[in-house]
Design an enzyme around this catalytic site. Sequence first.
Site, PDB file in Angstrom:
ATOM      1  N   SER A 417       0.818  -1.207   0.000  1.00  0.00           N
ATOM      2  CA  SER A 417       0.000   0.000   0.000  1.00  0.00           C
ATOM      3  C   SER A 417       0.851   1.255   0.000  1.00  0.00           C
ATOM      4  CB  SER A 417      -0.890   0.058   1.232  1.00  0.00           C
ATOM      5  OG  SER A 417      -1.187  -1.187   1.729  1.00  0.00           O
ATOM      6  N   HIS A 438      -1.360  -2.814  -6.010  1.00  0.00           N
ATOM      7  CA  HIS A 438      -1.989  -2.473  -4.741  1.00  0.00           C
ATOM      8  C   HIS A 438      -3.457  -2.859  -4.784  1.00  0.00           C
ATOM      9  CE1 HIS A 438      -3.357   0.849  -1.741  1.00  0.00           C
ATOM     10  NE2 HIS A 438      -3.366  -0.339  -1.195  1.00  0.00           N
ATOM     11  N   GLU A 450      -4.393  -0.549  -7.985  1.00  0.00           N
ATOM     12  CA  GLU A 450      -3.358   0.395  -8.412  1.00  0.00           C
ATOM     13  C   GLU A 450      -2.199  -0.416  -8.998  1.00  0.00           C
ATOM     14  OE1 GLU A 450      -3.033   4.477  -5.983  1.00  0.00           O
ATOM     15  OE2 GLU A 450      -3.071   2.722  -4.680  1.00  0.00           O
ATOM     16  N   ASN A 488      -3.602   6.169  -1.222  1.00  0.00           N
ATOM     17  CA  ASN A 488      -3.250   6.291   0.194  1.00  0.00           C
ATOM     18  C   ASN A 488      -2.506   7.585   0.486  1.00  0.00           C
ATOM     19  OD1 ASN A 488      -4.557   4.049   1.008  1.00  0.00           O
ATOM     20  ND2 ASN A 488      -2.762   2.770   1.289  1.00  0.00           N
TER      21      ASN A 488
END
Length: 709
Positions: A417, A438, A450, A488
Amino acid sequence: MNEIVSYAVLPDEAGAIAVITIDNPPVNAAGHAVREGLVKAAKAFADDPSAKVAVVVGAGRTFIAGADIKEFGKPLQPPSLPEVTNMLEALDKPTVCAIHGTALGGGLETALCCHYRVAVKSARVGLPEVHLGLLPGSGGTQRLPRLVGIEAATDIITSGRHVSAPEALKLGIVDANDDGDDPLAAGIAFARRVLAENLPVRRTSEMNEKIEAVRGNTKLFDELRAAVKKKAKGQISPLTCLEAIIDSTELPFMKGMAREREYFMELLNTPQREAMIHAFFADREVGKVPELKTGHARPLDGAAVIGGGTMGAGITVSMLFAGMPVTMVERDEESAQRGRQNVERILDDGVKRGKFDQAHRDHLANKLYSVSSDIASIASADIVIEAAFENMDIKKDLFRQIDQHAKAGAVLASNTSYLNINEIASATKRPQDVLGLHFFSPAHVMRLLEIVVADKTHADVAATGFALAKKLKKVGVRAGVCDGFIGNRILERYLSLASFMVEDGTSPYDIDKAVLNFGYPMGPNQMGDLAGLDIGMANRKRKRAEGWKGRYASDYMDRIGELGRFGQKTGRGFYIYENGSRIGKPDPEVLEIIDQVRAEKGITPKPLNEEEIMRRYMAAMINEGARVVEEGIALRPLDVDITMLYGYGFPRWRGGPLKYADMVGLDTILADIRSFQSEDPEFWKPAQLLIDLVDRGENFDTLNKKANF
Ligand code: 3HC
C-alpha cells in the site's frame, strides 16, 4: 437511408420481410445520424407495398447501446429519440426487434417501440441512465411499467442493472429467446412467424392493464419511494425515475411522455449528470496508458501468491473467481493451512450468500487452488504476487527468494500500500519484471487495483498488470512510485486534516456526519474504527521512527488506542459497538479524552460547522490530488478521480475529487486553500499545478483532454 441505417428487403420472401440495419460502430449509439436514418428507414418501410413486416437489427457486436452520450449537454439536432421511437411504434405494419449484445437505454427504448422483440440468449437489456445521473428519456419510464408492472420497472430503472435474455423473457420484456447467436436469423425467423400467424401490430403504449392495476395505490408508491430513497444515497435521478414511473400510472401515455421529457431535461442540467458522465468516460480512459501502446501482455495462465493472510487470501480468491489456478505459498505447513482456511472461509461465505453452489466452491478450492510451504512451488507461475507483511526488509528478502525460483519472464508483483517498488525490485536481478499491485481489502470484492510502474518496469509487465485487472474484473489505475501511490497518499492528507480539525475543536462525530452527508458511505473516524485504529497507530510509530516531522495532532487517537480500543473488532474505538453491532454510538469518553488533549496543548476549541468541515476536507484532498498529478504519480486528473471512486468511497455522483474541484471552480478552491494558510501554512501550501491552472484559466479537465495515451 444513410450510410449508418440501411433498408433492404429479403428477395426470397417476395419482398414481404424488410430489414432495417443500424451500423454505427462500436456500439450503435443512437446519435444524430442513427436517428435520422431510422426515420427514413421507417418511412421506406411504410411506403413499401410489398413489405409486410420489418426486422430492426444492429450490425456488429451489439444492438443499440443507448443514446450517444457524447451529445448530452450539446444542442439537440432533431429528430429527437422520443420522436423517432414514437414514430416507429406508430407504424401500422408490424416490426420485430432482434436483440444481441446489449440493448441499453435508448436502445431498449427503441426495442420497446417495435411490436415484437426477440433476443439471442447471450443478450442483455437494461435502462442504465440512472448511472449517468439521468432517466430513460425516450419513453422507458412509460413503456416498461406497461410491460412488466411498476415494481419490476422500478427495480430495473432505478438500479440500472442489465437484465439477461432469459430473465427478460420471463418478465415479458422480450417475446422469445433464440438459441443461436445470429440476431438477423433470429429476427427473420420471428418475422416469418408474424407472417404465418398473421400477428398484428401491438403497441406497448397501449398496454394499460398492469398500470391500471396499481393506479392510485399511494401505499405502494410510498413504499417504493422509501426504498429507492434509501438506496439512492444522495443521488437525485433514481427518485426522479420513480416519480416518472408513478406518473405512468396516473397520466395518459402522451402526457406521461411529456412529463418524462421535462424530468429528463431537468436532470440533464444537474451537476450530478455532469459528474456521472465524467465518471463514465473516465472509466474508459483510465485503461489507456502509454505502456499499452508499446507493451504486450504476457500470459496469465497460472499464479502464485506468497502469503495467506487477509490480503493474500482475498487476492487468491479474486484470481480463482477468474478461473486462474493459484498456488499459495507460506513459510511453513501450519501457516499454509491457515492460509487455506482463510481462502475457504471466503469461498464458504460465497456459498452461504448464494453467489455460487457447493460444487463450484469445491472446484475452486480443490482443483484450482493449492498450498505449499516450499517457495520452489512458484516455479511454473506466470505471475507471482507477494502479499506478505508490509515491511521493506521482509519484502526484499522474499523478492531475493522469488528471483531464484520464478521462471524466466514471470511477472513479479508486490502487493503493497505504501512501499517503494524501486527498492523492492532492486532485490532481484530482473527489476524489469517487477511491478506493484496495490489491491484493496477485501481484495475479492474491492474493484480498484493500483498498478505501480517502477523506474525499470518493462512495458510488457505494466501491460500484464492491466490485463490482470481486466481478467479479475477490476479497475486498473496506473500509479507511479511514492509513499502511498495515488490513493493512500491522498487519504493520508485528508485523514491528517480530520485529526487537525478534531484537535482544533471539532467533534469527530460532526466530521463523520458532514462526510456522510456529502455522500460517502462513512466518515473518516467510522472508517478508522472499521479498519482498526491499531493500524494507524503502528504507521504513525513507523513514520516517527523514520524522523517524520510535521504537526502531530493524533495524540488523542494514540490515547484511545492505548486503552485497547481499536475500533469495531474490540467493540470500542471512536464509537461504542454494542453486542457486535456494526453501527456505533458516539462515546462521551472519547470526547473527554479529546478535551483533555486540547487542554494539555493549550488549544481553545473552535468548532467548525458542516460547510466549513467539507470545504477543508475537499480542499485537502484536491490539493494533494493536484500534487499527485503534478509529480506524474497519476497520469491524469481522471486517474485520481477513478482511484477515489473505486477505492475510497467517493460518491460517484460527484464525479471524483478533481471533477468536483472543476465544478466548484479551481479559483474558489485555491482561494479556500490560501485562506486556510493562516491556520497551518505548511499543511495548506497550495500545489503549484493548482496555481498554474488558475493562472492559465484552465482546469483539471483541460489536462484530461490534452492527455493522449
Ligand atoms: N454513447 C457514446 N459512446 C458510447 C456509448 C454511448 N451510449 N456507449 C459506449 N460508448 C463508447 C465508449 O465510450 C467506448 O469508447 P472508446 O472506445 O473511445 O473508449 C466504446 O463505445 C466502447 O465502449 P466500452 O469500452 O464500454 O465497450 P464494452 O464492450 O466494454 O461495453 C457497453 C459496451 C455495455 C454498451 C458499455 O459501453 C455501456 O454500458 N455503454 C453505455 C450504455 C448506456 O449508458 N446507455 C444509456 C445511454 S443514455 C440514453 O440512452 C438516454 C435515453 O434514454 C434518451
